[in-house]
Design a protein around this motif. Structure first.
Motif, PDB file in Angstrom:
ATOM      1  N   LEU A  43       0.828  -1.219   0.000  1.00  0.00           N
ATOM      2  CA  LEU A  43       0.000   0.000   0.000  1.00  0.00           C
ATOM      3  C   LEU A  43       0.858   1.263   0.000  1.00  0.00           C
ATOM      4  O   LEU A  43       0.652   2.177  -0.802  1.00  0.00           O
ATOM      5  CB  LEU A  43      -0.884   0.018   1.246  1.00  0.00           C
ATOM      6  CG  LEU A  43      -2.174  -0.756   1.136  1.00  0.00           C
ATOM      7  CD1 LEU A  43      -2.889  -0.762   2.467  1.00  0.00           C
ATOM      8  CD2 LEU A  43      -3.054  -0.117   0.071  1.00  0.00           C
ATOM      9  N   PRO A  92      -8.534  -1.493  -4.164  1.00  0.00           N
ATOM     10  CA  PRO A  92      -9.713  -0.635  -3.971  1.00  0.00           C
ATOM     11  C   PRO A  92      -9.818  -0.150  -2.523  1.00  0.00           C
ATOM     12  O   PRO A  92      -9.508  -0.910  -1.593  1.00  0.00           O
ATOM     13  CB  PRO A  92     -10.885  -1.560  -4.307  1.00  0.00           C
ATOM     14  CG  PRO A  92     -10.298  -2.701  -5.042  1.00  0.00           C
ATOM     15  CD  PRO A  92      -8.867  -2.805  -4.675  1.00  0.00           C
ATOM     16  N   VAL A  93     -10.262   1.105  -2.360  1.00  0.00           N
ATOM     17  CA  VAL A  93     -10.340   1.716  -1.024  1.00  0.00           C
ATOM     18  C   VAL A  93     -11.224   0.885  -0.090  1.00  0.00           C
ATOM     19  O   VAL A  93     -10.909   0.681   1.088  1.00  0.00           O
ATOM     20  CB  VAL A  93     -10.907   3.157  -1.138  1.00  0.00           C
ATOM     21  CG1 VAL A  93     -11.086   3.771   0.243  1.00  0.00           C
ATOM     22  CG2 VAL A  93     -10.000   4.001  -1.994  1.00  0.00           C
ATOM     23  N   LEU A  94     -12.331   0.362  -0.655  1.00  0.00           N
ATOM     24  CA  LEU A  94     -13.258  -0.428   0.156  1.00  0.00           C
ATOM     25  C   LEU A  94     -12.555  -1.649   0.764  1.00  0.00           C
ATOM     26  O   LEU A  94     -12.769  -2.015   1.919  1.00  0.00           O
ATOM     27  CB  LEU A  94     -14.433  -0.886  -0.715  1.00  0.00           C
ATOM     28  CG  LEU A  94     -15.694  -1.271   0.058  1.00  0.00           C
ATOM     29  CD1 LEU A  94     -16.252  -0.061   0.792  1.00  0.00           C
ATOM     30  CD2 LEU A  94     -16.723  -1.858  -0.887  1.00  0.00           C
ATOM     31  N   GLU A  95     -11.690  -2.251  -0.043  1.00  0.00           N
ATOM     32  CA  GLU A  95     -10.971  -3.432   0.430  1.00  0.00           C
ATOM     33  C   GLU A  95      -9.963  -3.054   1.524  1.00  0.00           C
ATOM     34  O   GLU A  95      -9.777  -3.796   2.488  1.00  0.00           O
ATOM     35  CB  GLU A  95     -10.247  -4.083  -0.739  1.00  0.00           C
ATOM     36  CG  GLU A  95     -10.266  -5.592  -0.601  1.00  0.00           C
ATOM     37  CD  GLU A  95     -10.188  -6.304  -1.936  1.00  0.00           C
ATOM     38  OE1 GLU A  95      -9.079  -6.698  -2.263  1.00  0.00           O
ATOM     39  OE2 GLU A  95     -11.213  -6.416  -2.629  1.00  0.00           O
ATOM     40  N   ILE A  96      -9.349  -1.880   1.374  1.00  0.00           N
ATOM     41  CA  ILE A  96      -8.393  -1.419   2.394  1.00  0.00           C
ATOM     42  C   ILE A  96      -9.129  -1.196   3.714  1.00  0.00           C
ATOM     43  O   ILE A  96      -8.686  -1.633   4.785  1.00  0.00           O
ATOM     44  CB  ILE A  96      -7.694  -0.120   1.944  1.00  0.00           C
ATOM     45  CG1 ILE A  96      -6.859  -0.401   0.696  1.00  0.00           C
ATOM     46  CG2 ILE A  96      -6.810   0.444   3.045  1.00  0.00           C
ATOM     47  CD1 ILE A  96      -6.348   0.840   0.004  1.00  0.00           C
ATOM     48  N   VAL A  97     -10.311  -0.529   3.601  1.00  0.00           N
ATOM     49  CA  VAL A  97     -11.111  -0.276   4.808  1.00  0.00           C
ATOM     50  C   VAL A  97     -11.508  -1.614   5.445  1.00  0.00           C
ATOM     51  O   VAL A  97     -11.422  -1.800   6.669  1.00  0.00           O
ATOM     52  CB  VAL A  97     -12.356   0.575   4.464  1.00  0.00           C
ATOM     53  CG1 VAL A  97     -13.289   0.687   5.661  1.00  0.00           C
ATOM     54  CG2 VAL A  97     -11.937   1.950   3.983  1.00  0.00           C
ATOM     55  N   ASP A 127      -2.496  -0.993  -6.458  1.00  0.00           N
ATOM     56  CA  ASP A 127      -3.810  -0.472  -6.833  1.00  0.00           C
ATOM     57  C   ASP A 127      -4.911  -1.320  -6.174  1.00  0.00           C
ATOM     58  O   ASP A 127      -5.591  -2.115  -6.826  1.00  0.00           O
ATOM     59  CB  ASP A 127      -3.903  -0.524  -8.372  1.00  0.00           C
ATOM     60  CG  ASP A 127      -5.128   0.238  -8.850  1.00  0.00           C
ATOM     61  OD1 ASP A 127      -5.641   1.055  -8.058  1.00  0.00           O
ATOM     62  OD2 ASP A 127      -5.557  -0.009  -9.984  1.00  0.00           O
ATOM     63  N   LYS A 150       2.642   1.271  -3.577  1.00  0.00           N
ATOM     64  CA  LYS A 150       1.409   1.971  -3.973  1.00  0.00           C
ATOM     65  C   LYS A 150       0.540   1.087  -4.881  1.00  0.00           C
ATOM     66  O   LYS A 150       0.134   1.478  -5.976  1.00  0.00           O
ATOM     67  CB  LYS A 150       1.745   3.301  -4.683  1.00  0.00           C
ATOM     68  CG  LYS A 150       2.577   4.211  -3.797  1.00  0.00           C
ATOM     69  CD  LYS A 150       2.543   5.616  -4.299  1.00  0.00           C
ATOM     70  CE  LYS A 150       3.405   6.599  -3.566  1.00  0.00           C
ATOM     71  NZ  LYS A 150       3.739   6.380  -2.209  1.00  0.00           N
TER      72      LYS A 150
END
Ligand code: GTP
Length: 376
Positions: free
Chosen positions: A158, A166-171, A164, A162
């Motif tokens: 991450l 998805p933000v949802l998966e990071i959350v 790629d 960096k």
């Protein structure tokens, strides 16, 4: 056993906690390895499974690197299984957990750098950390040895690469990690609490055992313990042969001592006298017991009456050295004891043995006290 076993609550708790941590690791560690093995097999065979289910499916293959990694893991586990039971301390278990965690970190690296494998990372991450939690929650250092490489691998992609994702998966991964940590705290609290309860129960049982078998004033065995051991010794000597003797001891003019110095001083005198008896016998084989009031019995294993006479002389000496003043004694200035010795002979019951020792004691009293007589 001469003195009651003393359990230190804190020491007992930590020993028990350590024991249960090791015991849980022995069973759940193997379960965790097998769970990891099934994940590896899933990754290794998923392409073939998918093709079997749907021959027209357009699926990505695991990739030669992942397949090779899976094979390495399989060989590693097969080599490890025979030595697994020898892993008894924390450090090798931590190293092993770290190596398995590192393996998954490398797998994550290949998945995150491949366009077709990324969607598997989150479910795999959750399965890994939660199965590890179930298996290793009592031993935090080992649990973290396994999970830290996984977190580090994601963090590395991450922040540094960096990737790629998805933000949802990071959350979702952050939420899963938070759930993991809070669940770990809750589970380990329950674990510690249940070990604490177990420890309290063991201490209670040990206290009750002491109350049941030891005299609270002098700390020597009580009548119940004496009766039990005497019966056992008779049965054992009848079976295997051998000899043993018993000395019955009574403090001379103890009523006068109590009347003159008071009951509390009388109690202290009994404590000191019992100490003298404990010092002269073989520990822990021989048994010193309070028979009742100011009467004591000493059970001498593998001792003939002549051996018991030597012990009786040592007792007389030891009590004399204790030099407890007794102003009203008619035999000495200090407290003295009279003793009756009896050697057990085949066919003699415990009652007969005690009665004969008692009459030898009676003879010793009549012979002028502060001495011993041997019973017939
Ligand atoms: N302080 C104290 N006294 C006790 C205890 N148990 C028994 N005694 C006392 O021990 C005394 C025993 O007295 P006796 O049996 O008459 O015997 P004695 O005075 O020692 O006389 P001889 O045995 O003939 O020398 C009694 O006064 C009991 O009250 C105890 O636990 N503490």
């Amino acid at each position: 056993m001469q003195t009651p076993p003393v359990l230190q609550p804190d020491h007992a708790f930590h020993t028990l906690l350590d024991h249960y941590k090791k015991a849980s690791l022995r069973t759940s560690g193997i379960w965790l390895l097998l769970a990891n093995l099934s994940f590896v097999l899933f990754l290794f065979g998923r392409h073939q499974f998918r093709v079997l289910l749907d021959p027209h499916a357009d699926v990505a293959v695991s990739g030669p690197v992942l397949d090779k990694l899976a094979l390495i893991f399989l060989v590693f586990i097969i080599l490890l299984l025979p030595v697994l039971r020898f892993i008894r301390s924390r450090t090798p278990a931590m190293v092993l957990a770290f190596l398995v965690g590192l393996y998954w970190a490398v797998v994550f690296h290949y998945m995150l750098t491949s366009d077709t494998q990324q969607q598997l990372v989150f479910p795999l991450f959750c399965m890994l950390i939660f199965t590890a939690l179930i298996a290793l929650y009592p031993t935090m250092p080992i649990l973290y040895s396994f999970t830290l490489p996984l977190w580090f691998s994601l963090f590395f992609h991450l922040i540094l690469l960096k990737a790629d994702i998805p933000v949802l998966e990071i959350v979702a991964m952050i939420v899963a990690s938070a759930l993991f940590e809070t669940a770990r705290i809750m589970l380990s609290r329950w674990f510690v609490l249940s070990v604490r309860r177990e420890c309290d129960n063991q201490l209670l049982v040990s206290k009750l055992d002491n109350l049941a078998h030891y005299d609270p004033l002098t700390g020597v065995a009580n009548r119940r313990q004496l009766d039990k051991q005497l019966q056992q010794l008779i049965a054992q000597t009848e079976r295997q042969g051998g000899i043993f003797s018993l000395i019955m001891i009574d403090v001379d003019y103890f009523k006068k001592y109590n009347d003159h110095y008071g009951h509390q001083a009388g109690d202290n005198c009994l404590v000191d006298i019992a100490k003298c008896f404990r010092q002269v016998v073989r520990q822990p084989a021989d048994l010193v017991a309070r028979y009742g009031g100011e009467e004591f019995v000493i059970l001498l294993h593998s001792a003939a009456a002549t051996d018991a006479e030597v012990v009786a002389q040592r007792i007389r000496q030891s009590v004399a050295q204790a030099a407890i003043p007794h102003a009203l004694s008619q035999v000495a200035d200090t407290v003295t004891v009279s003793q009756g010795i009896m050697q057990w002979s085949p066919g003699m019951t415990s009652l007969e043995l005690l009665q004969r020792a008692d009459s030898a004691l009676y003879d010793a009293k009549h012979a002028g006290r502060n001495g011993y007589c041997v019973g017939q």
